[in-house]
Design a protein around this motif. Structure first.
Motif, PDB file in Angstrom:
ATOM      1  N   TYR A  82     -76.284  -7.717 -25.859  1.00  0.00           N
ATOM      2  CA  TYR A  82     -75.797  -7.038 -24.765  1.00  0.00           C
ATOM      3  C   TYR A  82     -74.568  -6.257 -25.128  1.00  0.00           C
ATOM      4  O   TYR A  82     -74.237  -5.043 -24.879  1.00  0.00           O
ATOM      5  CB  TYR A  82     -75.559  -7.859 -23.747  1.00  0.00           C
TER       6      TYR A  82
ATOM      7  N   VAL B   3     -74.414 -18.649 -16.396  1.00  0.00           N
ATOM      8  CA  VAL B   3     -73.424 -18.135 -15.508  1.00  0.00           C
ATOM      9  C   VAL B   3     -73.356 -18.434 -13.990  1.00  0.00           C
ATOM     10  O   VAL B   3     -72.034 -18.589 -13.770  1.00  0.00           O
ATOM     11  CB  VAL B   3     -73.778 -16.321 -15.593  1.00  0.00           C
TER      12      VAL B   3
ATOM     13  N   PHE C  67     -83.259 -11.073 -15.019  1.00  0.00           N
ATOM     14  CA  PHE C  67     -82.231 -10.471 -15.826  1.00  0.00           C
ATOM     15  C   PHE C  67     -81.242 -10.003 -15.143  1.00  0.00           C
ATOM     16  O   PHE C  67     -79.841 -10.179 -15.386  1.00  0.00           O
ATOM     17  CB  PHE C  67     -82.870  -9.349 -16.938  1.00  0.00           C
ATOM     18  N   THR C  68     -81.770  -9.133 -13.993  1.00  0.00           N
ATOM     19  CA  THR C  68     -80.797  -8.388 -13.152  1.00  0.00           C
ATOM     20  C   THR C  68     -79.742  -9.374 -12.429  1.00  0.00           C
ATOM     21  O   THR C  68     -78.585  -9.020 -12.166  1.00  0.00           O
ATOM     22  CB  THR C  68     -81.361  -7.472 -12.219  1.00  0.00           C
TER      23      THR C  68
ATOM     24  N   SER D  82     -78.737 -12.184 -13.564  1.00  0.00           N
ATOM     25  CA  SER D  82     -78.061 -13.124 -14.365  1.00  0.00           C
ATOM     26  C   SER D  82     -78.551 -14.596 -14.340  1.00  0.00           C
ATOM     27  O   SER D  82     -77.905 -15.535 -14.251  1.00  0.00           O
ATOM     28  CB  SER D  82     -76.617 -13.132 -14.436  1.00  0.00           C
TER      29      SER D  82
ATOM     30  N   SER E 121     -71.377  -9.511 -12.226  1.00  0.00           N
ATOM     31  CA  SER E 121     -72.223 -10.278 -13.444  1.00  0.00           C
ATOM     32  C   SER E 121     -73.598  -9.453 -13.075  1.00  0.00           C
ATOM     33  O   SER E 121     -74.304  -9.334 -14.196  1.00  0.00           O
ATOM     34  CB  SER E 121     -72.350 -11.796 -13.283  1.00  0.00           C
ATOM     35  N   ALA E 122     -74.218  -9.647 -11.971  1.00  0.00           N
ATOM     36  CA  ALA E 122     -75.403  -9.024 -11.840  1.00  0.00           C
ATOM     37  C   ALA E 122     -75.883  -7.566 -12.159  1.00  0.00           C
ATOM     38  O   ALA E 122     -76.517  -7.204 -12.767  1.00  0.00           O
ATOM     39  CB  ALA E 122     -75.901  -9.132 -10.222  1.00  0.00           C
TER      40      ALA E 122
ATOM     41  N   MET F  40     -70.624 -13.589 -19.192  1.00  0.00           N
ATOM     42  CA  MET F  40     -71.067 -14.218 -19.973  1.00  0.00           C
ATOM     43  C   MET F  40     -70.213 -15.169 -20.793  1.00  0.00           C
ATOM     44  O   MET F  40     -70.270 -16.146 -21.141  1.00  0.00           O
ATOM     45  CB  MET F  40     -71.618 -13.287 -20.892  1.00  0.00           C
TER      46      MET F  40
ATOM     47  N   GLY G 229     -75.104  -4.419 -14.154  1.00  0.00           N
ATOM     48  CA  GLY G 229     -74.830  -4.160 -15.570  1.00  0.00           C
ATOM     49  C   GLY G 229     -75.917  -3.138 -16.047  1.00  0.00           C
ATOM     50  O   GLY G 229     -76.721  -2.358 -15.487  1.00  0.00           O
ATOM     51  N   LEU G 230     -75.988  -3.312 -17.342  1.00  0.00           N
ATOM     52  CA  LEU G 230     -76.865  -2.541 -18.122  1.00  0.00           C
ATOM     53  C   LEU G 230     -78.201  -2.902 -17.421  1.00  0.00           C
ATOM     54  O   LEU G 230     -79.222  -1.651 -17.512  1.00  0.00           O
ATOM     55  CB  LEU G 230     -77.125  -3.008 -19.612  1.00  0.00           C
ATOM     56  N   GLY G 231     -78.712  -3.704 -17.087  1.00  0.00           N
ATOM     57  CA  GLY G 231     -79.865  -4.154 -16.567  1.00  0.00           C
ATOM     58  C   GLY G 231     -80.291  -3.141 -15.337  1.00  0.00           C
ATOM     59  O   GLY G 231     -81.378  -3.030 -15.052  1.00  0.00           O
ATOM     60  N   ASN G 232     -79.113  -2.638 -14.690  1.00  0.00           N
ATOM     61  CA  ASN G 232     -79.687  -1.785 -13.272  1.00  0.00           C
ATOM     62  C   ASN G 232     -79.532  -0.281 -13.769  1.00  0.00           C
ATOM     63  O   ASN G 232     -80.158   0.300 -13.121  1.00  0.00           O
ATOM     64  CB  ASN G 232     -78.453  -2.040 -12.263  1.00  0.00           C
TER      65      ASN G 232
ATOM     66  N   VAL H  35     -77.354 -17.854 -22.980  1.00  0.00           N
ATOM     67  CA  VAL H  35     -76.394 -16.701 -22.372  1.00  0.00           C
ATOM     68  C   VAL H  35     -75.623 -16.171 -23.834  1.00  0.00           C
ATOM     69  O   VAL H  35     -75.430 -15.063 -24.045  1.00  0.00           O
ATOM     70  CB  VAL H  35     -75.263 -17.143 -21.589  1.00  0.00           C
TER      71      VAL H  35
ATOM     72  N   ALA I 194     -78.995 -18.536 -17.257  1.00  0.00           N
ATOM     73  CA  ALA I 194     -78.253 -18.120 -18.256  1.00  0.00           C
ATOM     74  C   ALA I 194     -76.745 -18.777 -18.086  1.00  0.00           C
ATOM     75  O   ALA I 194     -75.788 -18.304 -18.748  1.00  0.00           O
ATOM     76  CB  ALA I 194     -78.192 -16.821 -18.390  1.00  0.00           C
TER      77      ALA I 194
ATOM     78  N   MET J 287     -84.715 -17.521 -19.856  1.00  0.00           N
ATOM     79  CA  MET J 287     -84.207 -17.355 -18.605  1.00  0.00           C
ATOM     80  C   MET J 287     -85.286 -18.031 -17.604  1.00  0.00           C
ATOM     81  O   MET J 287     -84.843 -18.793 -16.775  1.00  0.00           O
ATOM     82  CB  MET J 287     -83.838 -15.972 -18.084  1.00  0.00           C
TER      83      MET J 287
HETATM   84  N1  PFF Z   1     -77.280  -9.042 -14.867  1.00  0.00           N
HETATM   85  C1  PFF Z   1     -76.793  -8.285 -16.227  1.00  0.00           C
HETATM   86  C2  PFF Z   1     -77.616  -6.956 -15.962  1.00  0.00           C
HETATM   87  O1  PFF Z   1     -78.481  -6.778 -15.204  1.00  0.00           O
HETATM   88  O2  PFF Z   1     -77.040  -6.086 -16.752  1.00  0.00           O
HETATM   89  C3  PFF Z   1     -77.557  -9.036 -17.351  1.00  0.00           C
HETATM   90  C4  PFF Z   1     -76.779 -10.401 -17.590  1.00  0.00           C
HETATM   91  C5  PFF Z   1     -75.422 -10.700 -17.343  1.00  0.00           C
HETATM   92  C6  PFF Z   1     -77.774 -11.195 -18.067  1.00  0.00           C
HETATM   93  C7  PFF Z   1     -75.145 -12.021 -17.346  1.00  0.00           C
HETATM   94  C8  PFF Z   1     -77.539 -12.523 -18.109  1.00  0.00           C
HETATM   95  C9  PFF Z   1     -76.281 -13.090 -17.920  1.00  0.00           C
HETATM   96  F1  PFF Z   1     -75.819 -14.477 -18.274  1.00  0.00           F
END
Ligand code: PFF
Length: 446
Positions: A102, A231, A223-224, A226, A19-20, A321, A22-25, A95, A229, A385
């Motif tokens: 997303y 989750v 964000f990174t 999660s 979950s952590a 999510m 993702g596109l964020g990283n 979320v 939200a 968040m």
């Molecule tokens: N953590 C995910 C990322 O870095 O891409 C984004 C994310 C996932 C944000 C789930 C919030 C969430 F609830």
């Protein structure tokens, strides 16, 4: 009805790290690092992860595992007061909004994976690759269709439940993600400009650090991981009562930060080798990289590997999510998993339409001066968040009772929790003060 849960520690860590990560990283972290001055930004970001992110993550796990319900239900159970459930509602709305924008970027990613398989970038000039990105995102139908494909794949995993769907899939996808990353890393580090790229990531230039950069680093930390939200509360509720949550949090944060840094080590050496500005912005993954792959030996394969990596990383995040939303619908309205998924994906399928059209026909439709996509992004990162996390730490730190928190963290006294006083101090003072400073700065008080 027996509550579902993760069957193994490995599966739990894979799902939460999934979950952590993702596109964020892989998409956001490199471009904001590029803009924020490289190493200096990374140092600030890591400080936020260690001092704020970890405690917030542990707090969400405590609420979920103790509450044994979805985000709203857990709050209701623990507080026995309907006003506190506002925290649960807020994070479910957050979320849903995150999911809506997303999934659009996830759709672009799948689209670019297909494009790279068909070798669409071959022989294109940098301008043409730039135009390709704007035509891809500004079309009316195809980005929505790709977003729906992403939604369909996500639902396909979530429908099988926690152990057989989410956990099993994460246990396959996370090692795959790591392997793809290592292949790209080996290629990037053997490029002639690797030294400059590595220096950019390792030598801090604090002159680029502004208040804005600090705020972005804090937003990225939420964000990174999660956070705020729903989750991590939901995943927390599936953690076995015998599991050591403290060490799990450290491992999840470590894996997450490592992947962000590795993404930097993949992207910057390549950018410096081909003379591309690392502060390129959001187009870094979809414009800069295809350009780089074009010029690189074996670029055809590396493009496919990169977009596959981005697809896998996005998928494990969208799964979390959808599960957070589905858990609320199932447990609050008492529906079956399938019915809850149908409702959840319908909501997101509707909300993602204006997000996607924000790059095309609705580009000029502005709410407070922003497109619908930007509004969803800004509201969730700047307010949803952090406010969600503030409510969580406030509740656990001040209202839930110190002994209850300690009891949960120590698995009813079976584990030593020497970190407890530091944790309590952080969630009582450091996190709320840090979040308040952000808000006051945003409101122009500082
Ligand atoms: N953590 C995910 C990322 O870095 O891409 C984004 C994310 C996932 C944000 C789930 C919030 C969430 F609830």
């Amino acid at each position: 009805m027996k509550r579902e849960g993760f069957a193994s520690r490995l599966g739990m860590i894979a799902a939460a790290a999934g979950s952590a990560i993702g596109l964020g990283n892989i998409w956001r972290f490199p471009y904001i690092t590029g803009k924020g001055g490289g190493a200096a930004f990374i140092v600030i970001y890591l400080i936020f992860i260690v001092f704020i992110g970890m405690s917030c993550l542990l707090t969400e796990f405590v609420i979920g595992r103790r509450g044994q319900s979805d985000a709203i239900g857990s709050f209701l159970k623990l507080s026995r007061n309907k006003y506190w459930s506002v925290g649960g509602w807020l994070c479910v709305i957050t979320v849903s909004l995150i999911f809506s924008f997303y999934i659009v970027v996830f759709g672009w990613t799948i689209n670019y994976l297909v494009k790279s398989i068909f070798n669409i970038f071959a022989d294109k000039t940098p301008q043409e690759i730039g135009i390709l990105f704007s035509t891809t995102t500004s079309s009316v139908f195809s980005p929505i269709v790709y977003a729906y494909i992403g939604l369909g794949i996500t639902a396909f995993v979530v429908v099988d439940g926690i152990e057989h769907g989410i956990e099993k899939c994460s246990k396959i996808l996370m090692p795959l993600l790591f392997a793809l990353m290592v292949i790209l890393l080996l290629r990037s580090l053997t490029l002639p400009g690797a030294g400059k790229g590595i220096a950019f990531l390792l030598k801090p230039d604090f002159s680029k650090v502004t208040t804005e950069v600090i705020l972005i680093a804090l937003g990225q930390a939420f964000f990174t991981l999660s956070l705020g939200a729903a989750v991590m509360i939901t995943y927390g509720s599936y953690i076995n009562k015998k599991e050591r949550m403290g060490s799990a949090v450290v491992q999840i944060c470590f894996i997450n930060c490592s992947i962000s840094l590795l993404a930097g080590f993949v992207i910057f050496p390549a950018a410096f080798t081909f003379g591309i500005n690392p502060g390129e912005g959001p187009g870094l993954a979809f414009v800069t990289l295809p350009n780089i792959f074009q010029q690189m030996t074996g670029g055809y394969y590396f493009a496919i590997i990169f977009f596959l990596l981005l697809t896998v990383a996005s998928l494990t995040s969208t799964i979390s999510m959808l599960e957070a939303i589905v858990a609320c619908i199932r447990e609050q309205i008492m529906l079956t998993r399938k019915q809850a998924i149908a409702i959840g994906i319908t909501i997101v399928a509707i909300l993602c339409i204006p997000c996607s059209l924000s790059f095309g026909p609705m580009n000029n439709t502005k709410i407070f001066g922003h497109t619908f996509f930007d509004i969803c992004n800004l509201i969730t990162s700047n307010y949803g968040m952090p406010i969600g996390s503030l409510i969580f730490v406030f509740f656990v730190g001040w209202f839930f009772g110190k002994d209850n928190v300690k009891d949960e963290l120590s698995n009813s006294g079976k584990l030593p929790v020497r970190y407890f006083p530091y944790y309590l101090f952080t969630i009582r003072f450091i996190v709320p003060i840090a979040i308040l400073i952000i808000f006051l700065t945003k409101l122009g008080v500082f």
